[in-house]
Design a protein around this motif. Structure first.
Motif, short mmCIF file in Angstrom:
data_model
loop_
_atom_site.label_atom_id
_atom_site.label_comp_id
_atom_site.label_asym_id
_atom_site.label_seq_id
_atom_site.Cartn_x
_atom_site.Cartn_y
_atom_site.Cartn_z
N ALA A 48 0.83 -1.21 0.00
CA ALA A 48 0.00 0.00 0.00
C ALA A 48 0.86 1.26 0.00
N LEU A 49 1.89 1.27 0.83
CA LEU A 49 2.75 2.45 0.92
C LEU A 49 3.60 2.64 -0.33
N SER A 50 3.95 1.54 -0.99
CA SER A 50 4.77 1.65 -2.20
C SER A 50 3.97 2.10 -3.41
N LEU A 51 2.66 1.82 -3.41
CA LEU A 51 1.82 2.18 -4.55
C LEU A 51 1.31 3.62 -4.50
N THR A 52 1.03 4.10 -3.31
CA THR A 52 0.36 5.39 -3.19
C THR A 52 1.33 6.57 -3.34
N ARG A 53 0.76 7.68 -3.82
CA ARG A 53 1.49 8.95 -3.82
C ARG A 53 1.14 9.78 -2.59
N HIS A 54 0.25 9.28 -1.78
CA HIS A 54 -0.23 10.01 -0.61
C HIS A 54 0.00 9.15 0.64
N VAL A 55 1.25 8.97 0.99
CA VAL A 55 1.60 8.09 2.09
C VAL A 55 0.95 8.55 3.39
N GLY A 56 0.94 9.86 3.64
CA GLY A 56 0.36 10.38 4.86
C GLY A 56 -1.11 10.03 4.99
N THR A 57 -1.86 10.16 3.88
CA THR A 57 -3.29 9.85 3.90
C THR A 57 -3.53 8.36 4.14
N ILE A 58 -2.78 7.52 3.42
CA ILE A 58 -2.93 6.07 3.59
C ILE A 58 -2.56 5.65 5.01
N SER A 59 -1.49 6.26 5.54
CA SER A 59 -1.03 5.89 6.88
C SER A 59 -2.08 6.17 7.94
N GLN A 60 -2.90 7.18 7.73
CA GLN A 60 -3.92 7.51 8.72
C GLN A 60 -4.97 6.39 8.85
N LEU A 61 -5.10 5.56 7.82
CA LEU A 61 -6.10 4.49 7.88
C LEU A 61 -5.81 3.49 8.98
N ILE A 62 -4.53 3.40 9.37
CA ILE A 62 -4.17 2.43 10.40
C ILE A 62 -4.87 2.74 11.72
N PHE A 63 -5.31 3.99 11.89
CA PHE A 63 -5.97 4.38 13.13
C PHE A 63 -7.38 3.79 13.24
N LEU A 64 -7.90 3.23 12.14
CA LEU A 64 -9.19 2.54 12.22
C LEU A 64 -9.05 1.20 12.94
N SER A 65 -7.86 0.61 12.85
CA SER A 65 -7.65 -0.74 13.35
C SER A 65 -7.97 -0.92 14.83
N PRO A 66 -7.47 -0.07 15.73
CA PRO A 66 -7.75 -0.32 17.15
C PRO A 66 -9.22 -0.19 17.52
N PHE A 67 -9.96 0.67 16.81
CA PHE A 67 -11.38 0.81 17.13
C PHE A 67 -12.17 -0.40 16.63
N LEU A 68 -11.81 -0.89 15.43
CA LEU A 68 -12.44 -2.12 14.95
C LEU A 68 -12.08 -3.29 15.87
N SER A 69 -10.86 -3.26 16.39
CA SER A 69 -10.41 -4.32 17.29
C SER A 69 -11.26 -4.34 18.56
N LEU A 70 -11.60 -3.17 19.10
CA LEU A 70 -12.44 -3.12 20.29
C LEU A 70 -13.80 -3.76 20.05
N VAL A 71 -14.34 -3.55 18.84
CA VAL A 71 -15.63 -4.16 18.50
C VAL A 71 -15.52 -5.68 18.54
N LEU A 72 -14.45 -6.22 17.94
CA LEU A 72 -14.26 -7.67 17.94
C LEU A 72 -14.01 -8.20 19.35
N ILE A 73 -13.27 -7.44 20.15
CA ILE A 73 -13.01 -7.85 21.53
C ILE A 73 -14.32 -8.01 22.29
N ALA A 74 -15.23 -7.08 22.07
CA ALA A 74 -16.53 -7.16 22.75
C ALA A 74 -17.39 -8.28 22.20
N MET A 75 -17.41 -8.43 20.87
CA MET A 75 -18.32 -9.39 20.24
C MET A 75 -17.82 -10.82 20.34
#
Length: 293
Positions: free
Chosen positions: A235-262
């Motif tokens: 993903a980082l090698s393909l994109t011209r917008h590394v900063g924007t793509i990198s921000q997506l990683i912040f979705l992971s911990p919130f999705l993780s909390l959902v799975l932890i609960a469920m």
């Protein structure tokens, strides 16, 4: 053509986020069946085979390493995966996943702190503000808003925080190594896997090769340590917008909390998502988004 590259980068990044979101749950489920070193042993074998296979597929496109670089990246395998995951899994074994996972996520803040003495990258006021916000979230997480003391196992908390120092140090060390990521990971696992096997055999004993144990070994070895790593790199090698793509990683911990609960059935305390939000806000303000869970 540019849109095609960006869509492929976005797809790879979102796949990474989705897969990484499952690992905290997988850790807890796997540790319910095995000791930390046993889970690590199976995961390391899977990752070693995976990176060896990828290296064979890409052998024409990867320049060979010098012996000095090969030994250096192999030695880093004693940090990651050996020391880092032993400590991280022990922390997960002692703490609720909703606590261990956000604590582990603060490794990116530790990178900002260590980059000053190691790389000479001084922190500006924004960096210090981000660190203050993030560790305010850590304090809320560990006390659940009651400042009279810790609400969780102290050893587990210290282990989780120690894992962030190990991972940050490992990440900073790899910055100065001129090796292809696949080569580096393969060399590290080639040295670490026998070491983990020795530790496992002389302490808890090797794990039983039941379908359940093997399934968790494969899941952790591929998702946490293998496939997701390559997807994120792509993903980082393909994109011209590394900063924007990198921000997506912040979705992971919130999705993780959902799975932890469920999946795990943990009853989420109100402080957990609020504290995680503060930690992520601190990472954003600091300007050093994480590259992994």
């Amino acid at each position: 053509m540019a849109w095609g590259r960006e869509s492929r980068a976005l797809s790879a990044a979102l796949a990474s986020v989705a897969l990484w979101s499952t690992v905290a749950t997988a850790f807890k489920l796997g540790l319910a069946q095995m000791a930390p070193v046993q889970l690590l042993f199976l995961a390391c074998i899977v990752s070693l085979v995976f990176f060896a296979a990828v290296r064979l597929v890409l052998w024409r496109g990867i320049a060979p390493m010098s012996n000095a670089v090969r030994w250096r990246v192999a030695a880093l395998g004693l940090v990651n995966p050996l020391a880092y995951y032993l400590i991280l899994f022990e922390a997960y074994d002692r703490l609720p996943a909703q606590v261990a996972q956000p604590l582990n996520y603060t490794w990116a803040i530790v990178v900002a702190l260590l980059a000053w003495p190691i790389l000479g990258q001084r922190l500006r006021w924004r960096g210090w503000l981000g660190i203050a916000i993030a560790y305010g979230g850590v304090t809320l997480l560990l006390t659940r808003g009651e400042l009279g003391g810790l609400a969780f196992d102290l050893t587990g908390v210290l282990l989780a925080l120690a894992s962030t120092v190990l991972w940050a140090g490992y990440w900073l060390a790899t910055v100065r190594v001129s090796a292809h990521p696949v080569q580096g990971m393969l060399a590290g696992f080639a040295l670490a896997t026998p070491a983990v096997a020795i530790v496992c055999a002389t302490t808890t004993g090797l794990p039983q090769l039941t379908p359940t144990n093997l399934a968790f070994g494969v899941w952790v070895g591929l998702v946490e340590m293998g496939i997701t790593f390559l997807l994120w790199q792509r993903a980082l090698s393909l994109t011209r917008h590394v900063g924007t793509i990198s921000q997506l990683i912040f979705l992971s911990p919130f999705l993780s909390l959902v799975l932890i609960a469920m999946v795990l059935g943990e009853e989420l305390h109100l402080s957990a998502p609020v504290a995680l939000g503060l930690i992520v806000l601190g990472l954003v303000v600091t300007g050093r988004p994480g590259a992994g869970p």
